[in-house]
Enzyme design. Structure first.
Site: not given
Length: 508
Positions: A80-81, A83-84, A86, A88, A102, A196
């Site tokens: 992810s980017g 802003k989040a 994390n 996987v 994750k 989301d």
């Protein structure tokens, strides 16, 4: 020589599992639940024996590190980017089950109890249209979730980045229904909030059936943002108060319907303008080339429009979604993998049972240059405790011996292996001190000089000095391979890897 090696004292190659952390439930792969697991807030956990989904449990960090090949970049399936933040990973357990792991950034969930309670709440859910959560890890600062692995990519990949064929109309309707049913189940079990919801959260299992990722049932952090997508696709009420509500989930479902209709990621405001102008054909994916029912498309467009209403109270509820979509299934008897155009039970590449360390990898490749660099880097840290000298023993002879070793180290560093052999031999011949590292270094020097038989003898001497030292076994494996004793070399490599794993789990 092979007989000598095979008669070494046996060493443990299957050490016990890492002891459970004191701050969380029991860490086991067997799935034993901890006492007084937190409730999900809904009904009793459904029976899962027939589905083959394991019970929810805590994993140790060492287990997940092994399963993902030390969290190798090659095992990343999504990232992810900012802003989040994390990642996987895919991984494989000792029982051959594939998993998705994750990995949250450090301290995303500072309170381990809060993270465990959230994970256990989601872990109680079990449904064939969810990619179910099967475990978590709460180890020091590490926070990880473990779910069923879905091998056939995301809806986003099939809609926006397809290579062979786009998704046919009937399959798009199936995706919409299955995700609505998954959301309805979660809501009925007391988990109505999904963070989301988008085309990347919809996954396809080994049979090509769409599943909703369980990861969206938890926020990305205790205080983190619940949406990581572009603000144009975010529910308007979320922009006002930063809270996710059941109505917010309906809005996000409407954006997924737009994706399915158009094959593109269209901002809801633009799509609503097209719908109001009755430009439904312009909204539809051109790759479908008229291979869809106008009547069915009109119903889905109307449902999307309702979901995307500005006022939350004007949106339909979860049950309305299922009721509207259930009759729109023109190919209910056709398997998903056929409509998706994939092979059934597509297998991902196998994971090694026990990933090798850099030293193990270098030895398995017989990469002498890499071994040389590793031995330089580790220096003499594994010699601690092999010698205890009294003050009386600190003689001129002792100083000369250490000076010989120092000269050997310089020559070893500079790859002057013949000089290194001479200097290390002077050190060894005095006999006042014994050093497994010196034997290992001289063993490599002999290998560099194409003398594998003498190299093997030095590696065996290193093992005698330090019976549980993995490097001694690794060096024997290389020497045996150079002597064309490949089965013995493989056995020795396995032995070394087992000892290394045992050391790591023992905290050494």
């Amino acid at each position: 020589m092979g007989c000598c090696v095979s008669k070494f004292p046996p060493t443990e190659t299957h050490p016990e599992k890492e002891k459970p952390q004191s701050h969380g439930p029991t860490s086991l792969l067997s799935g034993r639940p901890p006492p007084a697991a937190p409730s999900a807030g809904g009904g009793a956990e459904p029976a899962i024996a027939s589905s083959g989904v394991p019970s929810f449990s805590e994993f140790s960090y060492a287990d997940l590190k092994t399963a993902t090949n030390n969290f190798s970049p090659d095992f990343i399936v999504s990232e992810s980017g900012e802003k989040a933040p994390n990642i996987v990973y895919k991984g494989r357990l000792p029982n051959r089950r594939w998993i998705a792991v994750k990995k949250f950034p450090k301290l995303a969930w500072p309170d381990p109890k809060q993270f465990a309670e959230e994970a256990w709440g989601v872990g109680k859910l079990r449904h064939r249209k969810l990619a179910n959560l099967i475990g978590y890890c709460c180890d020091g600062d590490e926070r990880l979730l473990v779910a069923e692995y879905m091998p056939n990519d995301t809806l986003a990949k099939h809609l926006f980045h397809w290579e062979r064929q786009t998704i046919e109309w009937a399959m798009r309707l199936r995706v919409a229904l299955y995700i609505a049913e998954a959301l309805e189940y979660c809501s009925s079990e007391g988990r109505p909030l999904y963070h989301d919801l988008n085309a990347y959260r919809v996954l396809f299992d080994e049979d090509g059936d769409p599943r909703l990722s369980c990861f969206g049932l938890m926020k990305n952090s205790r205080d983190g943002k619940s949406y990581s997508t572009n603000l144009a696709y975010t529910p308007p009420e979320y922009l006002k108060n930063g809270r996710v509500t059941p109505e917010s989930v309906i809005y996000s479902f409407g954006t997924v319907l737009l994706d399915l209709l158009s094959g593109k990621h269209i901002p809801p405001s633009h799509a609503l303008d097209m719908i109001r102008g009755k430009n439904i054909i312009l909204l539809m994916d051109s790759h479908l080339e008229g291979k869809f029912s106008t009547e069915e498309a009109t119903v889905v467009v109307g449902l999307a429009s309702q979901c995307l209403q500005y006022e939350p109270r004007e949106r339909p509820n979860i049950k309305d979604l299922v009721t509207t979509l259930s009759p729109l299934q023109p190919k209910s008897d056709v398997p998903s993998y056929v409509m998706l155009g994939i092979s059934k039970h597509e297998e991902a590449p196998p994971t090694p049972q026990r990933p090798l360390s850099p030293m193990g990898e270098a030895c398995s490749r017989m990469d002498l240059t890499a071994i040389h660099q590793i031995l330089i880097t580790t220096h003499y840290r594994d010699d601690e405790g092999t010698n205890e000298l009294s003050f009386q023993e600190w003689t001129q002879q002792m100083r000369d011996m250490l000076d010989a070793r120092k000269r050997g180290d310089y020559a070893f560093r500079d790859k002057d292996f013949k000089v290194a052999i001479d200097c290390y031999s002077q050190f060894i011949d005095v006999g006042t001190m014994v050093s497994p590292t010196v034997y290992a270094r001289r063993s490599l020097c002999y290998l560099m000089c194409d003398q594998p038989d003498v190299a093997l003898r030095d590696a065996m001497q290193a093992q005698i000095v330090s019976p549980d030292w993995p490097t001694a076994f690794y060096m024997q494996s290389v020497a045996l391979a150079k002597l064309d004793m490949h089965q013995d070399a493989a056995d020795m490599l396995k032995e070394a890897s087992g000892l290394e794993e045992k050391r790591q789990k023992g905290g050494r």
